[in-house]
Design an enzyme around this catalytic site. Structure first.
Site, PDB file in Angstrom:
ATOM      1  N   ARG A 129      52.378  79.338  -7.364  1.00 27.80           N
ATOM      2  CA  ARG A 129      51.384  78.301  -7.642  1.00 27.80           C
ATOM      3  C   ARG A 129      50.395  78.777  -8.700  1.00 27.80           C
ATOM      4  O   ARG A 129      50.240  79.986  -8.929  1.00 27.80           O
ATOM      5  CB  ARG A 129      50.625  77.962  -6.367  1.00 27.80           C
ATOM      6  CG  ARG A 129      51.540  77.298  -5.379  1.00 27.80           C
ATOM      7  CD  ARG A 129      50.705  76.556  -4.405  1.00 27.80           C
ATOM      8  NE  ARG A 129      51.240  76.704  -3.079  1.00 27.80           N
ATOM      9  CZ  ARG A 129      50.725  76.101  -2.040  1.00 27.80           C
ATOM     10  NH1 ARG A 129      49.653  75.360  -2.157  1.00 27.80           N
ATOM     11  NH2 ARG A 129      51.278  76.258  -0.853  1.00 27.80           N
TER      12      ARG A 129
ATOM     13  N   LEU B 236      50.821  71.879  11.086  1.00 23.73           N
ATOM     14  CA  LEU B 236      50.840  72.371   9.700  1.00 23.73           C
ATOM     15  C   LEU B 236      52.161  73.047   9.341  1.00 23.73           C
ATOM     16  O   LEU B 236      52.370  73.403   8.176  1.00 23.73           O
ATOM     17  CB  LEU B 236      49.695  73.385   9.479  1.00 23.73           C
ATOM     18  CG  LEU B 236      48.300  72.842   9.136  1.00 23.73           C
ATOM     19  CD1 LEU B 236      47.699  72.105  10.315  1.00 23.73           C
ATOM     20  CD2 LEU B 236      47.381  73.979   8.738  1.00 23.73           C
TER      21      LEU B 236
ATOM     22  N   THR C  43      45.094  73.209  -2.428  1.00 21.11           N
ATOM     23  CA  THR C  43      44.092  74.014  -1.731  1.00 21.11           C
ATOM     24  C   THR C  43      44.335  75.476  -2.085  1.00 21.11           C
ATOM     25  O   THR C  43      45.482  75.888  -2.246  1.00 21.11           O
ATOM     26  CB  THR C  43      44.221  73.795  -0.209  1.00 21.11           C
ATOM     27  OG1 THR C  43      44.080  72.390   0.039  1.00 21.11           O
ATOM     28  CG2 THR C  43      43.178  74.551   0.570  1.00 21.11           C
TER      29      THR C  43
ATOM     30  N   ASN D 262      56.978  80.366  13.113  1.00 25.53           N
ATOM     31  CA  ASN D 262      58.204  81.171  13.069  1.00 25.53           C
ATOM     32  C   ASN D 262      58.109  82.267  11.998  1.00 25.53           C
ATOM     33  O   ASN D 262      59.078  82.950  11.730  1.00 25.53           O
ATOM     34  CB  ASN D 262      59.443  80.292  12.818  1.00 25.53           C
ATOM     35  CG  ASN D 262      59.458  79.658  11.440  1.00 25.53           C
ATOM     36  OD1 ASN D 262      58.480  79.746  10.705  1.00 25.53           O
ATOM     37  ND2 ASN D 262      60.556  79.024  11.082  1.00 25.53           N
TER      38      ASN D 262
ATOM     39  N   GLY E 299      49.995  80.760   8.731  1.00 24.51           N
ATOM     40  CA  GLY E 299      50.074  80.542   7.293  1.00 24.51           C
ATOM     41  C   GLY E 299      48.704  80.605   6.638  1.00 24.51           C
ATOM     42  O   GLY E 299      47.701  80.955   7.283  1.00 24.51           O
ATOM     43  N   PHE E 300      48.680  80.242   5.367  1.00 21.22           N
ATOM     44  CA  PHE E 300      47.444  80.308   4.580  1.00 21.22           C
ATOM     45  C   PHE E 300      46.357  79.399   5.190  1.00 21.22           C
ATOM     46  O   PHE E 300      45.332  79.891   5.697  1.00 21.22           O
ATOM     47  CB  PHE E 300      47.796  79.928   3.130  1.00 21.22           C
ATOM     48  CG  PHE E 300      46.644  79.462   2.307  1.00 21.22           C
ATOM     49  CD1 PHE E 300      45.472  80.194   2.220  1.00 21.22           C
ATOM     50  CD2 PHE E 300      46.728  78.259   1.603  1.00 21.22           C
ATOM     51  CE1 PHE E 300      44.393  79.739   1.454  1.00 21.22           C
ATOM     52  CE2 PHE E 300      45.662  77.809   0.836  1.00 21.22           C
ATOM     53  CZ  PHE E 300      44.498  78.545   0.772  1.00 21.22           C
TER      54      PHE E 300
ATOM     55  N   ASP F 275      60.129  78.124  16.351  1.00 21.05           N
ATOM     56  CA  ASP F 275      60.527  77.249  15.244  1.00 21.05           C
ATOM     57  C   ASP F 275      60.307  75.807  15.699  1.00 21.05           C
ATOM     58  O   ASP F 275      60.879  75.381  16.712  1.00 21.05           O
ATOM     59  CB  ASP F 275      62.010  77.511  14.923  1.00 21.05           C
ATOM     60  CG  ASP F 275      62.464  76.778  13.677  1.00 21.05           C
ATOM     61  OD1 ASP F 275      61.951  75.658  13.417  1.00 21.05           O
ATOM     62  OD2 ASP F 275      63.325  77.317  12.966  1.00 21.05           O
TER      63      ASP F 275
ATOM     64  N   TYR G 200      60.697  67.994  -0.095  1.00 17.38           N
ATOM     65  CA  TYR G 200      59.331  68.116   0.433  1.00 17.38           C
ATOM     66  C   TYR G 200      58.621  66.757   0.390  1.00 17.38           C
ATOM     67  O   TYR G 200      58.106  66.285   1.402  1.00 17.38           O
ATOM     68  CB  TYR G 200      58.588  69.152  -0.397  1.00 17.38           C
ATOM     69  CG  TYR G 200      57.178  69.452   0.043  1.00 17.38           C
ATOM     70  CD1 TYR G 200      56.920  70.196   1.191  1.00 17.38           C
ATOM     71  CD2 TYR G 200      56.093  69.006  -0.713  1.00 17.38           C
ATOM     72  CE1 TYR G 200      55.609  70.490   1.568  1.00 17.38           C
ATOM     73  CE2 TYR G 200      54.791  69.307  -0.346  1.00 17.38           C
ATOM     74  CZ  TYR G 200      54.557  70.049   0.791  1.00 17.38           C
ATOM     75  OH  TYR G 200      53.261  70.341   1.166  1.00 17.38           O
TER      76      TYR G 200
HETATM   77  N1  NAD Z   1      48.207  74.686   0.414  1.00 14.40           N
HETATM   78  C1  NAD Z   1      48.195  73.486  -0.132  1.00 14.40           C
HETATM   79  O1  NAD Z   1      47.711  73.332  -1.267  1.00 14.40           O
HETATM   80  C2  NAD Z   1      48.734  72.292   0.617  1.00 14.40           C
HETATM   81  C3  NAD Z   1      48.658  71.040  -0.022  1.00 14.40           C
HETATM   82  C4  NAD Z   1      49.163  69.933   0.647  1.00 14.40           C
HETATM   83  C5  NAD Z   1      49.681  70.058   1.914  1.00 14.40           C
HETATM   84  N2  NAD Z   1      49.739  71.272   2.500  1.00 14.40           N
HETATM   85  C6  NAD Z   1      50.337  71.351   3.841  1.00 14.40           C
HETATM   86  O2  NAD Z   1      49.553  72.166   4.690  1.00 14.40           O
HETATM   87  C7  NAD Z   1      50.397  72.908   5.571  1.00 14.40           C
HETATM   88  C8  NAD Z   1      50.089  74.393   5.477  1.00 14.40           C
HETATM   89  O3  NAD Z   1      50.299  74.826   4.149  1.00 14.40           O
HETATM   90  P1  NAD Z   1      49.968  76.307   3.650  1.00 14.40           P
HETATM   91  O4  NAD Z   1      49.564  76.231   2.243  1.00 14.40           O
HETATM   92  O5  NAD Z   1      49.104  76.977   4.650  1.00 14.40           O
HETATM   93  O6  NAD Z   1      51.435  76.929   3.652  1.00 14.40           O
HETATM   94  P2  NAD Z   1      51.993  78.275   4.324  1.00 14.40           P
HETATM   95  O7  NAD Z   1      53.404  78.399   3.860  1.00 14.40           O
HETATM   96  O8  NAD Z   1      51.079  79.418   4.075  1.00 14.40           O
HETATM   97  O9  NAD Z   1      51.934  77.922   5.860  1.00 14.40           O
HETATM   98  C9  NAD Z   1      52.960  77.216   6.534  1.00 14.40           C
HETATM   99  C10 NAD Z   1      53.153  77.884   7.878  1.00 14.40           C
HETATM  100  O10 NAD Z   1      54.168  77.150   8.594  1.00 14.40           O
HETATM  101  C11 NAD Z   1      55.091  78.108   9.141  1.00 14.40           C
HETATM  102  N3  NAD Z   1      56.390  77.428   9.291  1.00 14.40           N
HETATM  103  C12 NAD Z   1      57.193  76.970   8.314  1.00 14.40           C
HETATM  104  N4  NAD Z   1      58.301  76.406   8.852  1.00 14.40           N
HETATM  105  C13 NAD Z   1      58.156  76.514  10.217  1.00 14.40           C
HETATM  106  C14 NAD Z   1      58.962  76.130  11.315  1.00 14.40           C
HETATM  107  N5  NAD Z   1      60.146  75.488  11.135  1.00 14.40           N
HETATM  108  N6  NAD Z   1      58.526  76.414  12.559  1.00 14.40           N
HETATM  109  C15 NAD Z   1      57.335  77.045  12.755  1.00 14.40           C
HETATM  110  N7  NAD Z   1      56.532  77.454  11.756  1.00 14.40           N
HETATM  111  C16 NAD Z   1      56.958  77.170  10.492  1.00 14.40           C
HETATM  112  C17 NAD Z   1      55.121  79.240   8.151  1.00 14.40           C
HETATM  113  O11 NAD Z   1      55.603  80.451   8.700  1.00 14.40           O
HETATM  114  C18 NAD Z   1      53.650  79.327   7.754  1.00 14.40           C
HETATM  115  O12 NAD Z   1      52.930  80.153   8.625  1.00 14.40           O
HETATM  116  C19 NAD Z   1      51.832  72.551   5.207  1.00 14.40           C
HETATM  117  O13 NAD Z   1      52.304  71.550   6.085  1.00 14.40           O
HETATM  118  C20 NAD Z   1      51.713  71.995   3.816  1.00 14.40           C
HETATM  119  O14 NAD Z   1      52.724  71.054   3.539  1.00 14.40           O
HETATM  120  C21 NAD Z   1      49.275  72.404   1.878  1.00 14.40           C
END
Ligand code: NAD
Length: 318
Positions: free
Chosen positions: A185, A72, A174, A33, A11-12, A57, A144
């Site tokens: 967003r 994450l 972030t 996943n 992910g990001f 998953d 969430y």
């Molecule tokens: N980006 C933000 O501003 C922010 C703020 C607060 C919290 N977060 C937390 O940080 C984490 C990462 O966020 P992000 O912005 O990189 O989001 P993102 O959606 O880019 O990354 C999430 C990753 O988790 C994977 N994923 C989702 N469900 C899954 C599952 N059941 N099994 C395996 N993989 C799974 C996705 O494929 C993805 O690669 C998350 O837990 C999010 O709640 C992010």
């Protein structure tokens, strides 16, 4: 060198974290996943001898022999997590349970990616970790927000009952390269709309505020948090204590729109739409605890961070 598992590593935020851990000489196992993650986020790491991608998953149990786990895996933007709310709660709760069981089984330290959303629409400002939050348990964001609150409760219970070392990070907004262009967003919306010359959509008056942290600053804080000794991390409390991670510089949504317009050189007009339900009016972290314990402060200012992010969008959008 440590062996480290990153769930959601494609992910990001996860992809930046994997990159940093590899650069620091660690061995990284990424479990994802690819629900919202993408192969191209980690394409450059795929041939690396210390990097493995497991398509998995986290709602299915897993055990990996590692020293540290960064958990994450979870969709993070409302557009993505509201698509299948039941699945979102399951991922927050069951996925975290599986990460905790894995940490317990192999004796690993576990980082939990919680969120500022546990504060809901806050009634105190700025928010420090002692604030219990103001969350609508049946609103559109509940899958969430309440899912992440339950993940925190699970984590402290595993810490108290089984002695698992957990580090709960309450991550605030972030941004940075590799954000999804369609995640709805603020930063991604504005950047994409400005680059395409489309009107820039603001919800509400645009006077609501957010605090945006550049992804490199966030990753640095996460790594420092995981390196902290158990005594320092718990401050002498039983179980784990959460830590806010984010950038406390508060800006209005309108300011961001203007800055994006300036950096992109776009002439897009600003258009105003009604505010979605439960959208928090103000959000700013008190990062006193992180500053004290991690000797950390965000370093990348909004202008520089936005310029790097917009450059990445420009390349990807062609
Ligand atoms: N980006 C933000 O501003 C922010 C703020 C607060 C919290 N977060 C937390 O940080 C984490 C990462 O966020 P992000 O912005 O990189 O989001 P993102 O959606 O880019 O990354 C999430 C990753 O988790 C994977 N994923 C989702 N469900 C899954 C599952 N059941 N099994 C395996 N993989 C799974 C996705 O494929 C993805 O690669 C998350 O837990 C999010 O709640 C992010």
């Amino acid at each position: 060198m440590q062996r480290i598992l990153v769930t959601g590593g494609a992910g990001f935020i996860g992809s930046h974290l994997c990159e940093r851990l590899i650069a620091a000489g660690h061995e990284v196992v990424c479990k994802d996943n690819l629900f919202t993650g993408r192969r191209q986020n980690i394409e450059h790491l795929l041939g690396h001898p210390r990097f493995e991608l497991h398509r998995h998953d986290v709602n299915e149990p897993f055990v990996v022999e590692v020293d540290h786990i960064y958990h994450l895996a979870c969709p993070a933007s409302p557009v993505h997590y509201q698509r299948n709310p039941v699945r979102t709660i399951r991922t927050c709760v069951q996925g975290t349970l599986h990460a905790l069981e894995c940490a317990r089984e192999v004796g690993a330290r576990l980082f939990i990616a919680s969120t500022s959303e546990v504060y809901g629409d806050p009634t105190v400002h700025p928010q420090d970790e002692s604030y219990w939050g103001h969350v609508n348990p049946i609103g559109d964001r509940a899958c969430y927000d309440e899912g992440k609150r339950c993940a925190e409760a699970l984590a402290v219970s595993f810490a108290r009952q089984y002695g698992v070392e957990v580090r709960i990070a309450r991550i605030f907004n972030t941004y940075g390269p590799r954000m999804h262009e369609d995640d709805g967003r603020v930063v991604s919306n504005f950047a994409v709309q400005a680059l395409r010359g489309e009107p820039i959509t603001l919800y509400g008056s645009g006077e609501q505020t957010r605090s945006f942290c550049y992804v490199d600053d966030l990753v640095e804080a996460a790594i420092r948090f995981m390196a902290l000794s158990e005594d320092a991390a718990t401050d002498g409390h039983a179980g784990s204590r959460p830590m806010n991670l984010g950038n406390p510089t508060e800006v209005t949504i309108r300011d961001i729109a203007e800055l994006v317009r300036e950096i992109t050189g776009s002439r897009s007009e600003l258009v105003f739409r009604p505010l979605p339900a439960d959208d928090p009016a103000r959000r700013r972290p008190d990062i006193g605890r992180a500053a004290r314990l991690l000797d950390w402060q965000p370093r990348i200012g909004l202008r520089e961070g936005l310029a790097r992010t917009i450059e990445d969008f420009r390349t990807r959008l062609g």
